[in-house]
Motif scaffolding. Structure first.
Motif, short mmCIF file in Angstrom:
data_model
loop_
_atom_site.label_atom_id
_atom_site.label_comp_id
_atom_site.label_asym_id
_atom_site.label_seq_id
_atom_site.Cartn_x
_atom_site.Cartn_y
_atom_site.Cartn_z
N THR A 1 25.93 59.06 46.21
CA THR A 1 25.77 59.74 44.92
C THR A 1 25.78 58.70 43.82
OG1 THR A 1 28.16 60.00 44.59
CG2 THR A 1 27.01 61.75 45.79
N ARG A 2 25.35 59.13 42.65
CA ARG A 2 25.35 58.22 41.50
C ARG A 2 26.78 57.80 41.14
NH1 ARG A 2 21.84 58.48 36.08
NH2 ARG A 2 23.12 57.14 34.78
N GLU A 3 27.72 58.74 41.24
CA GLU A 3 29.11 58.43 40.91
C GLU A 3 29.66 57.34 41.83
OE1 GLU A 3 28.02 62.32 39.37
OE2 GLU A 3 27.94 61.50 41.39
N THR A 4 29.35 57.45 43.13
CA THR A 4 29.79 56.43 44.07
C THR A 4 29.16 55.08 43.75
OG1 THR A 4 30.04 58.13 45.79
CG2 THR A 4 29.99 55.83 46.50
N ALA A 5 27.89 55.11 43.35
CA ALA A 5 27.21 53.86 43.00
C ALA A 5 27.89 53.17 41.82
CB ALA A 5 25.75 54.15 42.67
N ILE A 6 28.33 53.95 40.82
CA ILE A 6 29.01 53.37 39.67
C ILE A 6 30.34 52.75 40.09
CG2 ILE A 6 30.07 53.89 37.44
CD1 ILE A 6 27.04 53.84 37.43
N VAL A 7 31.06 53.43 40.98
CA VAL A 7 32.33 52.88 41.48
C VAL A 7 32.08 51.55 42.20
CG1 VAL A 7 34.26 53.25 43.05
CG2 VAL A 7 33.43 55.14 41.65
N VAL A 8 31.03 51.51 43.01
CA VAL A 8 30.70 50.28 43.75
C VAL A 8 30.33 49.16 42.77
CG1 VAL A 8 29.06 49.22 45.35
CG2 VAL A 8 30.02 51.48 45.85
N ILE A 9 29.53 49.48 41.75
CA ILE A 9 29.15 48.47 40.76
C ILE A 9 30.38 47.97 40.02
CG2 ILE A 9 27.87 48.09 38.62
CD1 ILE A 9 25.79 50.09 39.67
N LEU A 10 31.31 48.87 39.69
CA LEU A 10 32.55 48.48 39.02
C LEU A 10 33.33 47.47 39.88
CD1 LEU A 10 34.81 48.71 36.90
CD2 LEU A 10 35.59 50.78 38.10
N LEU B 1 32.14 45.50 42.18
CA LEU B 1 31.40 44.24 42.22
C LEU B 1 31.59 43.43 40.94
CD1 LEU B 1 28.04 45.39 43.87
CD2 LEU B 1 29.86 44.02 44.91
N VAL B 2 31.56 44.11 39.78
CA VAL B 2 31.75 43.42 38.50
C VAL B 2 33.14 42.80 38.45
CG1 VAL B 2 32.02 43.77 36.00
CG2 VAL B 2 30.08 44.77 37.20
N SER C 1 33.74 38.82 38.30
CA SER C 1 34.47 38.32 37.13
C SER C 1 35.71 37.54 37.53
CB SER C 1 34.86 39.50 36.22
OG SER C 1 33.72 40.18 35.75
N LEU C 2 36.43 38.03 38.55
CA LEU C 2 37.60 37.31 39.03
C LEU C 2 37.23 35.93 39.56
CD1 LEU C 2 39.48 40.18 40.90
CD2 LEU C 2 40.27 39.00 38.85
N ALA C 3 36.04 35.83 40.15
CA ALA C 3 35.63 34.57 40.76
C ALA C 3 35.02 33.59 39.76
CB ALA C 3 34.64 34.84 41.89
N THR C 4 34.45 34.10 38.67
CA THR C 4 33.66 33.21 37.80
C THR C 4 34.14 33.12 36.35
OG1 THR C 4 32.12 35.02 37.25
CG2 THR C 4 31.59 33.67 39.18
N VAL C 5 34.88 34.10 35.86
CA VAL C 5 35.25 34.12 34.44
C VAL C 5 36.66 33.57 34.28
CG1 VAL C 5 35.62 35.55 32.40
CG2 VAL C 5 33.76 36.09 33.99
N VAL D 1 33.51 54.39 32.18
CA VAL D 1 34.30 53.82 31.08
C VAL D 1 34.87 52.47 31.49
CG1 VAL D 1 36.36 54.11 29.66
CG2 VAL D 1 34.90 56.08 30.12
N LEU D 2 35.45 52.41 32.68
CA LEU D 2 36.05 51.16 33.15
C LEU D 2 34.99 50.09 33.37
CD1 LEU D 2 38.70 52.54 35.67
CD2 LEU D 2 39.09 51.66 33.36
N LEU D 3 33.80 50.49 33.79
CA LEU D 3 32.72 49.51 33.99
C LEU D 3 32.31 48.88 32.66
CD1 LEU D 3 30.55 48.09 35.63
CD2 LEU D 3 29.13 50.15 35.43
N ILE D 4 32.09 49.70 31.64
CA ILE D 4 31.71 49.16 30.33
C ILE D 4 32.84 48.31 29.76
CG2 ILE D 4 31.19 49.80 27.94
CD1 ILE D 4 29.57 52.12 28.98
N GLY D 5 34.08 48.78 29.89
CA GLY D 5 35.21 48.01 29.39
C GLY D 5 35.38 46.69 30.10
N THR D 6 35.26 46.71 31.42
CA THR D 6 35.42 45.48 32.21
C THR D 6 34.31 44.49 31.91
OG1 THR D 6 36.47 46.75 34.00
CG2 THR D 6 35.60 44.57 34.56
#
Length: 354
Positions: free
Chosen positions: A25-34, A36-37, A41-45, A288-293
């Motif tokens: 589902t789209r919701e699951t895809a957003i969770v997966v993208i979150l 990954l981000v 970020s933990l590895a590079t920022v 929300v968490l994806l945009i914030g992160t």
């Protein structure tokens, strides 16, 4: 229909197995993208892995998370509320002025929430009683409420608030980098999720978003339901204004300027259709968490706020376009399936041979 016919009736299985319907589902895809981000970020920022980063991230997104809850319900019914950030600013000003006048802070905060509730009721009245489109109404009240806030306080700021309350707004759950306000958000998220996904009231919201005329014919009071949602949105925005004021120890008329863009972008990114009738709360929270992160990681990487705003705008556009594209592809798929259906598929089942 005979008993024999009932006995032999069968139903076609779903085109996809249950695990695919639940996970793909789209919701699951957003969770997966979150996820990954966060991992990237933990590895590079630099400093992204600091507990302080998590604390500031959650503090910053807390007002957005709170307002996104009622905003989800509103957009599910095919309406929108663009005035929420202005209500946050107005509630902030009311909190500051009443505290400055000597009113005990709890009463000042309660008055600010009441002002937010009245602002939401005003939006709801214009939409449901007068019959104006919510987009036009809330664009107007966005300017109206912001103008009142700036007019009440001018260009000054109020920064003197009880230290016990500001410390509470900034406090973390003992032993963790998680702000205390997240406890309140978790409780509200559970309440809203149960309301939307597991009650007849929630089903009525989806029905209104899919077809408000059909919902009305089925016995749903469409106007009253939408009015309740705007009132709820105003009340939560008023509370978010109080929290915003305490968090930054600052009451200004321009507080939360532009926050409505982030809220709506997160809701749509989380899978809620701008055309109503579709969406899930867990997808919105992930949005929300994806945009914030993403914003936090980009700031730590030295990217300017202007570029971050551009990225947020692009995410908003992508959310709307992808929703329309998926609906179009789904329509074509179902159309192709119906054309390939055998001529006898729609016939009533025949009695079993005796």
């Amino acid at each position: 229909m005979t008993a024999t016919e009932v006995a032999v009736r069968t139903y076609k299985p779903h085109a996809r197995p249950a695990w695919r319907r639940a996970l793909l589902t789209r919701e699951t895809a957003i969770v997966v993208i979150l996820v990954l981000v966060v991992v990237v970020s933990l590895a590079t920022v630099p400093n992204f892995d600091s507990p302080l980063t998590a604390t500031y991230l959650l503090r910053d997104v807390a007002p957005i998370l709170l307002i996104a809850l009622p905003m989800t319900l509103i957009i599910v019914t095919e309406e929108i509320d663009l005035s929420v950030a202005s209500i946050v600013g107005l509630a902030s000003v009311v909190t500051g002025l009443l505290t400055q006048a000597g009113l005990p802070f709890p009463l000042a905060a309660l008055a600010a929430v009441l002002v937010g509730t009245l602002a939401g009721a005003f939006n709801g009245f214009l939409v449901t009683v007068v019959g104006l489109p919510s987009l036009a109404v809330t664009i107007g009240t966005l300017a109206l409420f912001r103008g009142i806030a700036v007019g009440l306080l001018g260009t000054t700021a109020i920064t003197d608030f009880p230290e016990s309350w500001t410390d509470l707004a900034k406090a973390n759950i003992p032993g963790t980098p998680i702000p205390v306000v997240m406890i309140l958000f978790a409780i509200l998220a559970v309440v809203f999720a149960v309301l939307l996904h597991f009650t007849p009231y929630g089903r009525s919201l989806y029905a209104i978003g899919l077809n408000k005329d059909a919902a009305a014919f089925s016995g749903i009071d469409v106007a009253r339901t939408k009015f309740q949602l705007f009132v709820l949105s105003g009340a939560v925005s008023g509370f978010a204004g109080v929290y915003f004021t305490l968090l930054y120890s600052n009451a200004r008329g321009d507080n939360a300027m532009g926050m409505e863009l982030q809220i709506i972008a997160a809701v749509l990114l989380g899978g809620v259709s701008i055309f109503g009738g579709r969406g899930a709360l867990h997808g919105v929270i992930a949005g929300v968490l994806l945009i914030g992160t993403l914003g936090s990681a980009l700031r730590l990487a030295g990217i300017s706020s202007d570029i971050i705003n551009v990225i947020t705008g692009l995410l908003l556009i992508a959310s709307v376009v992808s929703t329309s594209l998926l609906a179009w592809l789904q329509t074509r798929r179902f159309g192709a399936l119906s054309r390939r259906r055998r001529p006898g598929d729609d016939r009533r089942p025949q009695p079993a041979p005796q």
